[in-house]
Design a protein around this motif. Structure first.
Motif, PDB file in Angstrom:
ATOM      1  N   SER A 192       0.667  -1.784   0.036  1.00  0.00           N
ATOM      2  CA  SER A 192       0.081   0.361  -0.292  1.00  0.00           C
ATOM      3  C   SER A 192       0.949   1.325   0.557  1.00  0.00           C
ATOM      4  O   SER A 192       0.579   2.006  -0.686  1.00  0.00           O
ATOM      5  N   THR A 193       2.061   1.203   1.183  1.00  0.00           N
ATOM      6  CA  THR A 193       2.618   2.263   0.909  1.00  0.00           C
ATOM      7  C   THR A 193       3.573   2.526  -0.339  1.00  0.00           C
ATOM      8  O   THR A 193       3.703   3.824  -0.775  1.00  0.00           O
ATOM      9  N   LEU A 194       4.241   1.273  -1.474  1.00  0.00           N
ATOM     10  CA  LEU A 194       5.194   2.030  -1.910  1.00  0.00           C
ATOM     11  C   LEU A 194       4.236   1.869  -3.472  1.00  0.00           C
ATOM     12  O   LEU A 194       4.849   2.960  -4.146  1.00  0.00           O
ATOM     13  N   ALA A 195       3.212   1.387  -3.493  1.00  0.00           N
ATOM     14  CA  ALA A 195       2.180   1.553  -4.673  1.00  0.00           C
ATOM     15  C   ALA A 195       2.326   3.170  -5.771  1.00  0.00           C
ATOM     16  O   ALA A 195       2.441   3.181  -6.559  1.00  0.00           O
ATOM     17  N   PRO A 196       2.159   3.685  -4.630  1.00  0.00           N
ATOM     18  CA  PRO A 196       1.360   5.415  -5.110  1.00  0.00           C
ATOM     19  C   PRO A 196       3.129   5.944  -6.312  1.00  0.00           C
ATOM     20  O   PRO A 196       2.957   6.585  -6.424  1.00  0.00           O
ATOM     21  N   ARG A 197       4.469   5.130  -4.967  1.00  0.00           N
ATOM     22  CA  ARG A 197       5.242   5.893  -6.321  1.00  0.00           C
ATOM     23  C   ARG A 197       6.030   5.079  -6.808  1.00  0.00           C
ATOM     24  O   ARG A 197       6.660   5.666  -7.551  1.00  0.00           O
ATOM     25  N   ALA A 198       5.552   3.786  -7.401  1.00  0.00           N
ATOM     26  CA  ALA A 198       6.023   3.166  -8.430  1.00  0.00           C
ATOM     27  C   ALA A 198       5.260   3.284 -10.064  1.00  0.00           C
ATOM     28  O   ALA A 198       3.675   2.810  -9.533  1.00  0.00           O
ATOM     29  N   ARG A 199       6.098   4.418 -11.045  1.00  0.00           N
ATOM     30  CA  ARG A 199       4.882   4.584 -11.939  1.00  0.00           C
ATOM     31  C   ARG A 199       5.145   3.525 -12.827  1.00  0.00           C
ATOM     32  O   ARG A 199       3.836   3.271 -13.330  1.00  0.00           O
ATOM     33  N   ARG A 200       5.374   2.691 -13.092  1.00  0.00           N
ATOM     34  CA  ARG A 200       5.047   1.334 -13.792  1.00  0.00           C
ATOM     35  C   ARG A 200       5.415   0.264 -13.627  1.00  0.00           C
ATOM     36  O   ARG A 200       4.219  -0.330 -13.411  1.00  0.00           O
TER      37      ARG A 200
END
Ligand SMILES: C[S@@+](CC[C@H](N)C(=O)[O-])C[C@H]1O[C@@H](n2cnc3c(N)ncnc32)[C@H](O)[C@@H]1O
Length: 227
Positions: free
Chosen positions: A121-129
């Protein structure tokens, strides 16, 4: 047998140094991960909790144009990574890492974010692809010893449910195979034994006995979410 914390640290470091990845990650899976990262056109990749940097190094070697950064709090492992790689490595706390990247990788270090489910949940918004997260999850029914030893962990289904809610265009979920686990544990234990001394043999035997208790129960769930 009493073994000091300092000696345990030395023995664990020998175990880590003896394995290619400090996780049940076999060569075939590593190749597939690298191919997937390259195929999805990443120009920036960050490996959070990169250990001695093998996966980051493989990505950098496969596609030198990609900016690959590995972060780990263990300065010795980062020094080892820097000595033999085209990727960049920094010592740091991954919990404080907020910079977006095309591909974010976090293998075996999700506890820094509160566990696998929270890491997704934390990292998904920061992963563009692409987001690649992998860590321990119950594959079988844990007994009291497993629960006491490994603490609260999600099931593989919990990881799948969390990933499904993110809204990735495609989701690839799998678990490390037993031969990936066996290769990892055998390599790690051999590394401990290689230190020599009665305490190292004792510590290696202990790890071997413990592995027999969690083999097939403690799983390692892999999520690859692609936008
Ligand atoms: C199980 S190892 C996995 C290493 C690597 N990803 C691999 O697959 O070989 C977990 C790594 O995460 C690092 N780590 C754990 N918590 C961290 C934190 N808060 N900040 C930076 N690194 C951390 C540890 O030092 C360790 O190298």
């Amino acid at each position: 047998m009493e073994i000091s914390d300092k000696r345990v640290g030395e023995l664990m470091a020998a175990g880590r140094a003896a394995v290619r990845f400090n996780a049940p990650l076999g060569g075939d899976r590593a190749r597939q991960l690298v191919e997937s990262i390259v195929a999805h056109g990443a120009t920036s990749v960050v490996d959070l909790g990169c250990g001695h940097g093998e996966l980051a190094s493989l990505v950098a070697a496969a596609a030198p144009a990609i900016g690959v950064v590995g972060i780990d709090r263990d300065a010795d492992q980062i020094a080892a990574a820097q000595a033999s790689s085209q990727a960049s490595f920094d010592v740091g706390d991954i919990a404080a890492w907020q910079t977006p990247a095309d591909t974010i990788v976090c293998v075996g270090a999700t506890h820094a974010f509160g566990g696998t489910v929270d890491a997704i949940s934390t990292l998904a918004p920061r992963a563009r692809r692409q987001l690649i997260v992998a860590d321990a999850a119950w594959m079988g029914e844990p007994d009291d010893w497993c629960r006491a030893t490994f603490g609260e962990l999600p099931t593989v289904d919990d990881v799948a449910d969390t990933a499904a809610q993110i809204g990735f265009a495609s989701l690839d979920l799998s678990t490390s195979a037993l031969d990936e686990w066996d290769e990892f544990e055998q390599g790690f234990i051999a590394g401990i034994r290689s230190v020599g001394g009665d305490d190292a043999q004792y510590f290696a035997d202990l790890r071997s006995e413990e592995y027999a208790r969690y083999r097939g129960v403690l799983g390692f769930a892999w999520l690859i979410g692609t936008r």
